[in-house]
Design a protein around this motif. Structure first.
Motif, mmCIF file in Angstrom:
data_model
loop_
_atom_site.group_PDB
_atom_site.id
_atom_site.type_symbol
_atom_site.label_atom_id
_atom_site.label_comp_id
_atom_site.label_asym_id
_atom_site.label_seq_id
_atom_site.Cartn_x
_atom_site.Cartn_y
_atom_site.Cartn_z
ATOM 1 N N GLU A 14 0.847 -1.187 0.000
ATOM 2 C CA GLU A 14 0.000 0.000 0.000
ATOM 3 C C GLU A 14 0.887 1.243 0.000
ATOM 4 O O GLU A 14 2.039 1.186 0.453
ATOM 5 C CB GLU A 14 -0.913 0.000 1.223
ATOM 6 C CG GLU A 14 -1.863 -1.172 1.283
ATOM 7 C CD GLU A 14 -2.631 -1.220 2.589
ATOM 8 O OE1 GLU A 14 -2.955 -0.133 3.125
ATOM 9 O OE2 GLU A 14 -2.883 -2.332 3.092
ATOM 10 N N PRO A 15 0.387 2.363 -0.503
ATOM 11 C CA PRO A 15 1.204 3.590 -0.480
ATOM 12 C C PRO A 15 1.732 3.939 0.912
ATOM 13 O O PRO A 15 2.861 4.424 1.048
ATOM 14 C CB PRO A 15 0.241 4.657 -0.997
ATOM 15 C CG PRO A 15 -0.702 3.909 -1.876
ATOM 16 C CD PRO A 15 -0.890 2.576 -1.208
ATOM 17 N N ARG A 16 0.927 3.672 1.948
ATOM 18 C CA ARG A 16 1.354 4.016 3.323
ATOM 19 C C ARG A 16 2.564 3.209 3.768
ATOM 20 O O ARG A 16 3.221 3.561 4.763
ATOM 21 C CB ARG A 16 0.202 3.799 4.297
ATOM 22 C CG ARG A 16 -0.224 2.355 4.432
ATOM 23 C CD ARG A 16 -1.393 2.188 5.393
ATOM 24 N NE ARG A 16 -1.808 0.793 5.507
ATOM 25 C CZ ARG A 16 -1.242 -0.096 6.312
ATOM 26 N NH1 ARG A 16 -0.239 0.287 7.092
ATOM 27 N NH2 ARG A 16 -1.671 -1.338 6.346
ATOM 28 N N GLN A 17 2.889 2.133 3.050
ATOM 29 C CA GLN A 17 4.011 1.279 3.434
ATOM 30 C C GLN A 17 5.313 1.680 2.746
ATOM 31 O O GLN A 17 6.339 1.050 2.971
ATOM 32 C CB GLN A 17 3.670 -0.182 3.117
ATOM 33 C CG GLN A 17 2.506 -0.717 3.956
ATOM 34 C CD GLN A 17 2.047 -2.091 3.513
ATOM 35 O OE1 GLN A 17 1.724 -2.321 2.359
ATOM 36 N NE2 GLN A 17 2.043 -3.030 4.459
ATOM 37 N N MET A 18 5.269 2.732 1.933
ATOM 38 C CA MET A 18 6.480 3.209 1.269
ATOM 39 C C MET A 18 7.178 4.247 2.136
ATOM 40 O O MET A 18 6.530 5.023 2.837
ATOM 41 C CB MET A 18 6.141 3.816 -0.099
ATOM 42 C CG MET A 18 5.552 2.832 -1.085
ATOM 43 S SD MET A 18 5.445 3.472 -2.781
ATOM 44 C CE MET A 18 4.349 4.868 -2.558
ATOM 45 N N ALA A 19 8.512 4.278 2.044
ATOM 46 C CA ALA A 19 9.287 5.248 2.825
ATOM 47 C C ALA A 19 10.637 5.477 2.149
ATOM 48 O O ALA A 19 11.120 4.637 1.385
ATOM 49 C CB ALA A 19 9.486 4.740 4.245
ATOM 50 N N TYR A 56 1.754 12.637 -2.797
ATOM 51 C CA TYR A 56 3.041 12.337 -2.175
ATOM 52 C C TYR A 56 3.547 10.960 -2.626
ATOM 53 O O TYR A 56 4.755 10.773 -2.823
ATOM 54 C CB TYR A 56 2.921 12.357 -0.650
ATOM 55 C CG TYR A 56 2.399 13.655 -0.087
ATOM 56 C CD1 TYR A 56 2.657 14.881 -0.702
ATOM 57 C CD2 TYR A 56 1.628 13.672 1.080
ATOM 58 C CE1 TYR A 56 2.177 16.064 -0.188
ATOM 59 C CE2 TYR A 56 1.144 14.856 1.605
ATOM 60 C CZ TYR A 56 1.415 16.053 0.963
ATOM 61 O OH TYR A 56 0.927 17.219 1.480
ATOM 62 N N ALA A 57 2.637 10.010 -2.792
ATOM 63 C CA ALA A 57 3.034 8.673 -3.245
ATOM 64 C C ALA A 57 3.667 8.728 -4.629
ATOM 65 O O ALA A 57 4.642 8.021 -4.909
ATOM 66 C CB ALA A 57 1.834 7.729 -3.243
ATOM 67 N N GLU A 72 8.421 8.430 -8.056
ATOM 68 C CA GLU A 72 9.326 9.084 -9.006
ATOM 69 C C GLU A 72 10.771 9.018 -8.504
ATOM 70 O O GLU A 72 11.708 8.853 -9.295
ATOM 71 C CB GLU A 72 8.898 10.527 -9.240
ATOM 72 C CG GLU A 72 9.637 11.169 -10.396
ATOM 73 C CD GLU A 72 9.041 12.492 -10.825
ATOM 74 O OE1 GLU A 72 9.299 12.914 -11.959
ATOM 75 O OE2 GLU A 72 8.307 13.120 -10.022
ATOM 76 N N GLN A 73 10.952 9.130 -7.187
ATOM 77 C CA GLN A 73 12.289 8.943 -6.638
ATOM 78 C C GLN A 73 12.773 7.516 -6.896
ATOM 79 O O GLN A 73 13.938 7.298 -7.248
ATOM 80 C CB GLN A 73 12.295 9.239 -5.139
ATOM 81 C CG GLN A 73 13.627 8.966 -4.447
ATOM 82 C CD GLN A 73 14.779 9.798 -4.987
ATOM 83 O OE1 GLN A 73 14.578 10.884 -5.536
ATOM 84 N NE2 GLN A 73 16.002 9.303 -4.859
ATOM 85 N N ALA A 74 11.878 6.548 -6.757
ATOM 86 C CA ALA A 74 12.241 5.159 -7.058
ATOM 87 C C ALA A 74 12.649 5.014 -8.524
ATOM 88 O O ALA A 74 13.575 4.248 -8.843
ATOM 89 C CB ALA A 74 11.075 4.231 -6.729
ATOM 90 N N GLU A 75 11.996 5.766 -9.404
ATOM 91 C CA GLU A 75 12.403 5.747 -10.821
ATOM 92 C C GLU A 75 13.836 6.256 -10.977
ATOM 93 O O GLU A 75 14.624 5.679 -11.735
ATOM 94 C CB GLU A 75 11.460 6.612 -11.656
ATOM 95 C CG GLU A 75 10.117 5.998 -11.947
ATOM 96 C CD GLU A 75 9.302 6.857 -12.898
ATOM 97 O OE1 GLU A 75 8.666 6.294 -13.797
ATOM 98 O OE2 GLU A 75 9.297 8.096 -12.736
ATOM 99 N N ARG A 76 14.163 7.331 -10.276
ATOM 100 C CA ARG A 76 15.521 7.857 -10.360
ATOM 101 C C ARG A 76 16.544 6.831 -9.864
ATOM 102 O O ARG A 76 17.716 6.868 -10.261
ATOM 103 C CB ARG A 76 15.632 9.160 -9.569
ATOM 104 C CG ARG A 76 14.933 10.340 -10.225
ATOM 105 C CD ARG A 76 15.244 11.653 -9.527
ATOM 106 N NE ARG A 76 14.522 11.804 -8.285
ATOM 107 C CZ ARG A 76 13.343 12.408 -8.164
ATOM 108 N NH1 ARG A 76 12.739 12.906 -9.241
ATOM 109 N NH2 ARG A 76 12.755 12.526 -6.984
ATOM 110 N N GLU A 77 16.093 5.929 -9.018
ATOM 111 C CA GLU A 77 16.961 4.887 -8.481
ATOM 112 C C GLU A 77 16.957 3.624 -9.331
ATOM 113 O O GLU A 77 17.605 2.639 -8.984
ATOM 114 C CB GLU A 77 16.518 4.556 -7.047
ATOM 115 C CG GLU A 77 16.689 5.746 -6.101
ATOM 116 C CD GLU A 77 15.910 5.602 -4.797
ATOM 117 O OE1 GLU A 77 15.987 6.519 -3.954
ATOM 118 O OE2 GLU A 77 15.218 4.575 -4.631
ATOM 119 N N GLY A 78 16.198 3.666 -10.446
ATOM 120 C CA GLY A 78 16.229 2.547 -11.385
ATOM 121 C C GLY A 78 14.937 1.789 -11.567
ATOM 122 O O GLY A 78 14.871 0.874 -12.404
ATOM 123 N N ALA A 79 13.901 2.126 -10.821
ATOM 124 C CA ALA A 79 12.632 1.419 -10.943
ATOM 125 C C ALA A 79 11.911 1.812 -12.236
ATOM 126 O O ALA A 79 12.096 2.911 -12.755
ATOM 127 C CB ALA A 79 11.741 1.711 -9.739
#
Length: 317
Positions: free
Chosen positions: A38-43, A97-98, A103-110
């Protein structure tokens, strides 16, 4: 592949009609591993990568206990081959916010579908403004005066909030203008919030058609959501009845015109809403109707989606 679905709570799924479930089922049938969070589980924390508490699922085929948990652990999002953002609206601050975390995960390669930036850039009601050649008379405003003038010109109108979903908050005002003032005050909060107003389209009697576009290509069947019991809303959540039917020539023309444009922006899956010959919304957050189309028309929309997903990922496989 390892595919992570970012979803609402699994306990909320109605698997007989849930599109995310049909995606998961098709992915598993092809040998892909299915995960959820769930989005709430991302950090995210500085010096590390975007992580989430993810659950590895095994779909059972049972109608009640439809999955088992194979494992649950904290993992970097960039470790997955694909991330499918399937959190339902509303597009509120937490959804916003999610998308930034994704998008940060994309910058990290996702690799995320639909792309987080594209989700933010295409608000589902306002996205039609880019394509005026396909829409009916439409007004976007906070002004009660503008709304009165639009009604005076078009006589029969639909008013709706920009953040509504499932038909919530939609009103029709006919030529007599009954309650136009109070409806306007309710929706625009006395000028504090923006409202969309559209000319009423009598073709709604034949249904509000959901035209799905996957990888830039139209699904050959739409789901016409037909209002019931004097309702003006065809949304299934508002009691509409869904009827699968082949695309009309106009449906296909709209889908083929918009599909490549939207796909190039990172929108792998889009749901166009069409009433008669007019485009009314462009749904990008969590388009549905896969199972209804499959059940009635026999076309496997989920297979078309996973085909497109696999094709999009081919360079990294």
């Amino acid at each position: 592949m390892n595919i992570l679905f970012v979803t609402d709570p699994l306990a909320s799924f109605k698997i007989y009609k849930d599109t995310t479930f049909s995606m998961m089922r098709e992915a598993q049938a092809r040998g892909h591993r299915v995960f959820s969070c769930e989005p709430r589980q991302m950090a995210w924390v500085s010096g590390a990568r975007v992580q989430a508490e993810v659950t590895a699922l095994r779909l059972t085929g049972d109608k009640v206990d439809w999955y088992t948990v194979e494992s649950a652990e904290r993992r970097n999002l960039c470790e997955f081959d694909a991330i499918i953002m399937r959190k339902d609206p509303p597009f509120d601050s937490e959804y916003f916010y999610a998308t930034h975390l994704l998008e940060q995960a994309e910058r990290e390669g996702a690799q995320v579908f639909n792309k987080p930036r594209a989700l933010r850039d295409h608000p589902e009601k306002l996205a039609i403004l880019e394509f005026p050649e396909f829409i009916g008379p439409t007004l976007v405003t906070r002004s009660a005066k503008d709304i009165r003038e639009f009604h005076a010109e078009h006589k029969d109108i639909i008013l709706k909030p920009l953040d509504g979903m499932g038909g919530a908050g939609i009103f029709r005002v006919k030529a007599d203008g009954l309650n136009l003032g109070s409806i306007t005050e309710t929706l625009n909060k006395e000028g504090a919030e923006t409202v969309m107003v559209q000319k009423f389209l009598p073709a709604i009697e034949q249904g509000d058609k959901r035209v799905l576009v996957i990888g830039g290509q139209p699904v050959p069947f739409s789901l016409a959501r037909i209002p019931q019991g004097g309702e003006v809303r065809g949304n299934l959540a508002a009691g509409g009845i869904g009827v699968a039917q082949p695309l009309t020539e106009r449906d296909r023309y709209i889908a083929e015109s918009l599909g490549p444009v939207l796909n190039a922006r990172g929108l792998l899956l889009v749901g166009l809403d069409v009433i008669g010959d007019s485009l009314t919304e462009i749904n990008v957050t969590s388009p549905t109707c896969f199972q209804e189309i499959f059940d009635q028309a026999g076309f496997n929309v989920a297979a078309m989606f996973i085909d497109a997903l696999e094709q999009s990922l081919k360079p990294t496989l």
